[in-house]
Design a protein around this motif. Structure first.
Motif, PDB file in Angstrom:
ATOM      1  N   VAL A  86       0.861  -1.179   0.000  1.00  0.00           N
ATOM      2  CA  VAL A  86       0.000   0.000   0.000  1.00  0.00           C
ATOM      3  C   VAL A  86       0.895   1.227   0.000  1.00  0.00           C
ATOM      4  CG1 VAL A  86      -1.930   1.184   1.112  1.00  0.00           C
ATOM      5  CG2 VAL A  86      -1.704  -1.299   1.332  1.00  0.00           C
ATOM      6  N   GLY A  87       0.969   1.917  -1.138  1.00  0.00           N
ATOM      7  CA  GLY A  87       1.846   3.070  -1.272  1.00  0.00           C
ATOM      8  C   GLY A  87       2.818   2.870  -2.422  1.00  0.00           C
ATOM      9  N   GLY A  88       3.023   3.928  -3.218  1.00  0.00           N
ATOM     10  CA  GLY A  88       3.862   3.814  -4.401  1.00  0.00           C
ATOM     11  C   GLY A  88       5.078   4.706  -4.397  1.00  0.00           C
ATOM     12  N   GLY A  89       5.544   5.096  -3.218  1.00  0.00           N
ATOM     13  CA  GLY A  89       6.768   5.894  -3.136  1.00  0.00           C
ATOM     14  C   GLY A  89       8.004   5.003  -3.198  1.00  0.00           C
ATOM     15  N   PRO A  90       9.181   5.529  -2.847  1.00  0.00           N
ATOM     16  CA  PRO A  90      10.407   4.726  -2.896  1.00  0.00           C
ATOM     17  C   PRO A  90      10.325   3.442  -2.076  1.00  0.00           C
ATOM     18  CG  PRO A  90      10.939   7.045  -2.657  1.00  0.00           C
ATOM     19  CD  PRO A  90       9.452   6.940  -2.511  1.00  0.00           C
ATOM     20  N   ALA A  91       9.755   3.505  -0.883  1.00  0.00           N
ATOM     21  CA  ALA A  91       9.639   2.298  -0.054  1.00  0.00           C
ATOM     22  C   ALA A  91       8.710   1.280  -0.707  1.00  0.00           C
ATOM     23  CB  ALA A  91       9.132   2.666   1.340  1.00  0.00           C
ATOM     24  N   GLY A  92       7.577   1.742  -1.209  1.00  0.00           N
ATOM     25  CA  GLY A  92       6.636   0.843  -1.859  1.00  0.00           C
ATOM     26  C   GLY A  92       7.199   0.230  -3.123  1.00  0.00           C
ATOM     27  N   ALA A  93       7.914   1.041  -3.911  1.00  0.00           N
ATOM     28  CA  ALA A  93       8.504   0.542  -5.155  1.00  0.00           C
ATOM     29  C   ALA A  93       9.549  -0.536  -4.856  1.00  0.00           C
ATOM     30  CB  ALA A  93       9.125   1.690  -5.939  1.00  0.00           C
ATOM     31  N   ALA A  94      10.402  -0.276  -3.868  1.00  0.00           N
ATOM     32  CA  ALA A  94      11.421  -1.254  -3.505  1.00  0.00           C
ATOM     33  C   ALA A  94      10.787  -2.543  -2.995  1.00  0.00           C
ATOM     34  CB  ALA A  94      12.355  -0.671  -2.442  1.00  0.00           C
ATOM     35  N   GLU A 144      -2.279   5.933  -4.172  1.00  0.00           N
ATOM     36  CA  GLU A 144      -3.037   7.114  -4.591  1.00  0.00           C
ATOM     37  C   GLU A 144      -2.325   7.814  -5.738  1.00  0.00           C
ATOM     38  OE1 GLU A 144      -5.504  10.706  -2.381  1.00  0.00           O
ATOM     39  OE2 GLU A 144      -4.242   9.342  -1.232  1.00  0.00           O
ATOM     40  N   ARG A 145      -1.002   7.849  -5.698  1.00  0.00           N
ATOM     41  CA  ARG A 145      -0.194   8.369  -6.800  1.00  0.00           C
ATOM     42  C   ARG A 145       1.167   7.717  -6.736  1.00  0.00           C
ATOM     43  NH1 ARG A 145       1.985  14.458  -5.562  1.00  0.00           N
ATOM     44  NH2 ARG A 145       2.804  14.099  -3.476  1.00  0.00           N
ATOM     45  N   PHE A 146       1.562   7.097  -7.832  1.00  0.00           N
ATOM     46  CA  PHE A 146       2.846   6.398  -7.834  1.00  0.00           C
ATOM     47  C   PHE A 146       3.971   7.438  -7.806  1.00  0.00           C
ATOM     48  CE2 PHE A 146       6.155   3.493  -8.667  1.00  0.00           C
ATOM     49  CZ  PHE A 146       5.655   2.236  -8.361  1.00  0.00           C
ATOM     50  N   GLY A 147       4.899   7.237  -6.914  1.00  0.00           N
ATOM     51  CA  GLY A 147       5.985   8.189  -6.710  1.00  0.00           C
ATOM     52  C   GLY A 147       5.914   8.863  -5.362  1.00  0.00           C
ATOM     53  N   GLY A 148       4.682   9.030  -4.856  1.00  0.00           N
ATOM     54  CA  GLY A 148       4.516   9.597  -3.532  1.00  0.00           C
ATOM     55  C   GLY A 148       5.088  11.000  -3.402  1.00  0.00           C
ATOM     56  N   GLN A 149       5.653  11.270  -2.239  1.00  0.00           N
ATOM     57  CA  GLN A 149       6.149  12.612  -1.947  1.00  0.00           C
ATOM     58  C   GLN A 149       7.355  12.997  -2.805  1.00  0.00           C
ATOM     59  OE1 GLN A 149       7.443  13.189   2.039  1.00  0.00           O
ATOM     60  NE2 GLN A 149       7.473  15.405   1.890  1.00  0.00           N
ATOM     61  N   GLY A 196      12.902  15.038  -8.546  1.00  0.00           N
ATOM     62  CA  GLY A 196      11.910  14.130  -7.990  1.00  0.00           C
ATOM     63  C   GLY A 196      11.034  13.435  -9.022  1.00  0.00           C
ATOM     64  N   PRO A 197      10.368  14.193  -9.915  1.00  0.00           N
ATOM     65  CA  PRO A 197       9.502  13.538 -10.903  1.00  0.00           C
ATOM     66  C   PRO A 197      10.237  12.539 -11.792  1.00  0.00           C
ATOM     67  CG  PRO A 197       8.990  15.874 -10.767  1.00  0.00           C
ATOM     68  CD  PRO A 197      10.237  15.655  -9.955  1.00  0.00           C
ATOM     69  N   LYS A 198      11.477  12.859 -12.160  1.00  0.00           N
ATOM     70  CA  LYS A 198      12.268  11.919 -12.970  1.00  0.00           C
ATOM     71  C   LYS A 198      12.567  10.653 -12.169  1.00  0.00           C
ATOM     72  CE  LYS A 198      14.607  15.350 -15.891  1.00  0.00           C
ATOM     73  NZ  LYS A 198      15.916  15.938 -16.277  1.00  0.00           N
ATOM     74  N   VAL A 234       2.404  -4.855   3.056  1.00  0.00           N
ATOM     75  CA  VAL A 234       3.479  -3.908   3.372  1.00  0.00           C
ATOM     76  C   VAL A 234       2.887  -2.505   3.278  1.00  0.00           C
ATOM     77  CG1 VAL A 234       5.696  -2.931   2.707  1.00  0.00           C
ATOM     78  CG2 VAL A 234       5.337  -5.403   2.543  1.00  0.00           C
ATOM     79  N   LEU A 235       2.859  -1.804   4.401  1.00  0.00           N
ATOM     80  CA  LEU A 235       2.318  -0.450   4.461  1.00  0.00           C
ATOM     81  C   LEU A 235       3.444   0.551   4.177  1.00  0.00           C
ATOM     82  CD1 LEU A 235       0.243  -0.901   7.738  1.00  0.00           C
ATOM     83  CD2 LEU A 235      -0.627  -0.968   5.385  1.00  0.00           C
ATOM     84  N   ALA A 236       3.280   1.329   3.112  1.00  0.00           N
ATOM     85  CA  ALA A 236       4.321   2.299   2.731  1.00  0.00           C
ATOM     86  C   ALA A 236       3.665   3.574   2.222  1.00  0.00           C
ATOM     87  CB  ALA A 236       5.232   1.690   1.668  1.00  0.00           C
ATOM     88  N   THR A 237       2.758   4.110   3.028  1.00  0.00           N
ATOM     89  CA  THR A 237       1.947   5.252   2.601  1.00  0.00           C
ATOM     90  C   THR A 237       2.638   6.598   2.794  1.00  0.00           C
ATOM     91  OG1 THR A 237       0.803   5.037   4.733  1.00  0.00           O
ATOM     92  CG2 THR A 237      -0.310   4.162   2.802  1.00  0.00           C
ATOM     93  N   GLY A 238       3.861   6.611   3.327  1.00  0.00           N
ATOM     94  CA  GLY A 238       4.652   7.830   3.361  1.00  0.00           C
ATOM     95  C   GLY A 238       4.109   8.924   4.262  1.00  0.00           C
ATOM     96  N   ALA A 239       4.465  10.153   3.904  1.00  0.00           N
ATOM     97  CA  ALA A 239       4.110  11.312   4.719  1.00  0.00           C
ATOM     98  C   ALA A 239       3.746  12.474   3.804  1.00  0.00           C
ATOM     99  CB  ALA A 239       5.271  11.681   5.645  1.00  0.00           C
ATOM    100  N   ARG A 240       3.236  13.526   4.399  1.00  0.00           N
ATOM    101  CA  ARG A 240       2.860  14.733   3.651  1.00  0.00           C
ATOM    102  C   ARG A 240       3.328  15.947   4.442  1.00  0.00           C
ATOM    103  NH1 ARG A 240      -1.483  12.738   6.387  1.00  0.00           N
ATOM    104  NH2 ARG A 240      -2.686  14.201   7.681  1.00  0.00           N
ATOM    105  N   TRP A 241       3.244  17.124   3.799  1.00  0.00           N
ATOM    106  CA  TRP A 241       3.650  18.349   4.483  1.00  0.00           C
ATOM    107  C   TRP A 241       2.826  18.552   5.760  1.00  0.00           C
ATOM    108  CZ3 TRP A 241       8.104  19.909   3.114  1.00  0.00           C
ATOM    109  CH2 TRP A 241       8.515  19.905   1.785  1.00  0.00           C
ATOM    110  N   ARG A 242       3.499  18.899   6.816  1.00  0.00           N
ATOM    111  CA  ARG A 242       2.817  19.178   8.081  1.00  0.00           C
ATOM    112  C   ARG A 242       2.208  20.579   8.034  1.00  0.00           C
ATOM    113  NH1 ARG A 242       3.148  16.870  12.988  1.00  0.00           N
ATOM    114  NH2 ARG A 242       4.962  15.631  12.336  1.00  0.00           N
ATOM    115  N   GLU A 243       0.991  20.698   8.511  1.00  0.00           N
ATOM    116  CA  GLU A 243       0.330  21.998   8.590  1.00  0.00           C
ATOM    117  C   GLU A 243       0.586  22.631   9.948  1.00  0.00           C
ATOM    118  OE1 GLU A 243      -3.780  21.269   7.799  1.00  0.00           O
ATOM    119  OE2 GLU A 243      -3.463  20.792   5.683  1.00  0.00           O
TER     120      GLU A 243
END
Length: 530
Positions: free
Chosen positions: A218-226, A243-248, A266-268, A315-324
């Motif tokens: 669950v999650g498509g950032g670096p941790a999820g991809a690996a 939700e979006r592959f690549g994550g943060q 990052g996008p590359k 495997v949970l790899a949902t990452g993080a987002r900007w803190r408000e």
């Protein structure tokens, strides 16, 4: 305008063109029009299939240009000079109009063709925005596929009068048929999901028929991809829902500390991650948000569209987002003066007064970047001293238009009902409450883990991170976690990749050691479904 290396690369790309391309430039007597014309003529010299036509006195924005086959209208237009991050969008548009295949699944192409409606899109971008090209490229390709879709990509810094009139304070901002359609990074699938009202229901039915995965990430950032790569290499049924592959990483401008990669963006990097995962037999289910984890003999993940995915291990790899900062006015004026990406939105505040909240590396870097664009930057730090690396602090202190205020607690972001006009803070030394007049606030105070949907199922730390052991195991048997969403210290891409690999290997080890119980549960699940 193009250096020798860029010309050589572009010439090589244009050799792939199989159809004639006509660039129609709408120009006036301004310096920017002359600059654009010079660029377009330079491009035309690189391929005999590319021609440039000048038009003056028409009703189009100036300077702008369309890209099409002679005698045809693709609906693709750029208003401004698409250099910087948007140069890639320009090259892709040339290639695709020139007959180079569009890299979309056949089902997605058919979905675009079948859209029932007339759509006139306008996207406001900035040349320094790393998130904008995905939106521009997505809408360009949709316009190419469906003649009822038209798209113009507009440089907000060049067409400042439109930005002011439409009160655009964040990029990318999309308008459809004159109304705001969306803000922020979006790809073809996200845009389609908003246009095609039946897409969600169809996707839910398709997902509901998925078999039980051996490992579901669950999650498509670096941790999820690996995790996906290491799982697939074991030859087991692997799925990724994100939700979006690549994550943060998609929101990261420069990456200079990933071992073996001297420098990238990052996008590359996110694109490379996805391409690597796709070289294996991994079922990627993107544009899907997880809403609940239901542990059991066979674990379940319920998605926002109602579909339920089942897996023997997770495997949970949902990452993080900007803190408000969670003060009055922050959410009310988000994208109307409150921003989180200085690289993306900074150019929209040219010549204005802005604040940066946060004295760590990200905050100081933001202040340094903004100082070259805006009239005045005030950096607010809650503590008594800045926390950024000394090399960054030295650079910050050298800038004449930057003011640093420490021991400052932001209490409110004010506005006139439409956009930000000030910031209120408490001086922690004196206790006085002070107000600063400004037009923008950039929040840079760290990250918050994406774990709200997991409360009550796995153990979380007081900071909301998933508690994991040395093997990446959570408090729930068969459920593992990796990356920025966990209690592992130091939130870095290289660490997330390693943790993702480790969590996946731990999940595989769990499957082996508990194979009889897991298989029995899987068979029972299959029988129940009959």
């Amino acid at each position: 305008m193009l250096d020798a290396n860029l010309k050589t690369q572009l010439k090589t790309y244009l050799e792939k063109v199989s159809r004639p391309i006509e660039i129609v430039a709408s120009l006036d007597d301004s310096a920017k029009s002359q600059e654009l014309l010079a660029l377009l003529n330079e491009i035309a010299t690189l391929s005999e299939r590319v021609s440039v036509v000048e038009r003056r006195g028409d009703s189009e924005r100036k300077p702008s240009f369309s890209i099409s086959e002679p005698g045809k209208d693709t609906g693709i237009r750029f208003a401004g000079i698409p250099m910087g991050h948007e140069f890639t969008s320009l090259v892709l548009a040339l290639l695709q109009v020139g007959g180079h295949p569009v890299k979309l699944d056949d089902a997605v192409i058919e979905q675009i063709r079948n859209l029932d409606g007339d759509y006139r899109f306008e996207t406001y971008f900035s040349l320094s925005c790393q998130n904008c090209p995905e939106v521009v490229q997505a809408l360009n390709v949709m316009a190419l596929i469906n003649p009822r879709i038209r798209h113009v990509a507009i440089d907000g810094a060049l067409f400042q009068n439109e930005v002011e009139a439409r009160q655009i304070m964040a990029v990318p901002t999309m308008f459809m048929n004159g109304e705001v359609f969306g803000q922020g990074r979006s790809g073809v699938k996200e845009i389609l999901a908003k246009l095609d009202t039946n897409a969600g229901e169809r996707a839910a039915k398709e997902l509901a028929n998925k078999p039980v995965f051996d490992t579901l990430i669950v999650g498509g950032g670096p941790a999820g991809a690996a995790a996906a790569i290491y799982s697939a290499r074991k030859g087991i049924a692997t799925g990724v829902v994100a939700e979006r592959f690549g994550g943060q990483v998609l929101d990261t401008l420069a990456i200079e500390n990933f071992v073996s990669v001297t420098e990238t963006e990052g996008p590359k990097f996110a694109t490379a991650l996805e391409q690597h995962v796709k070289t294996y037999e991994v079922d990627i289910m993107d544009v899907q948000r997880a809403e609940a984890l239901i542990p059991g003999r066979i674990n379940e993940v319920r998605l926002a569209n109602g579909a339920v995915l089942k897996a023997k291990t997770i495997v949970l790899a949902t990452g993080a987002r900007w803190r408000e900062i969670n003060v009055p006015g922050e959410r009310e004026y988000r994208n109307h003066g409150v921003a989180y990406c200085p690289h993306c939105d900074g150019p929209l505040f040219k010549g204005k007064r802005v604040a940066v909240i946060g004295g760590g590396n990200s905050g100081v870097e933001a202040a340094i970047d903004l100082a070259g664009i805006v009239r005045e930057v005030t950096l607010f730090e809650f503590g008594a001293t800045l926390r950024a690396d000394e090399v960054l602090q030295r650079k910050l202190r050298s800038l004449a238009n930057v003011t640093v205020v420490t021991q400052a607690q932001t209490t409110e972001i004010t506005g006139d009902g439409k956009k930000v006009n000030g910031l209120v803070y408490k001086d922690l030394r004196s206790g006085d409450v002070k107000t600063v007049e400004l037009e923008g606030v950039f929040v840079q105070i760290g990250l918050v883990p994406n774990t709200e949907w997991l409360k009550g199922t796995v153990e979380l730390s007081k900071h909301g991170e998933i508690v994991v052991d040395a093997r990446g195991a959570t408090s729930v048997p068969g459920v593992f976690a990796a990356g920025d969403v966990t209690t592992v210290p130091f939130k870095q891409i290289v660490i997330a990749v390693g943790e993702g690999a480790k969590a996946s290997l731990s999940a595989f080890d769990y499957l082996i050691r508990n194979s009889e119980a897991v298989e029995a549960a899987s068979e029972a699940e299959a029988e129940a479904a009959v």
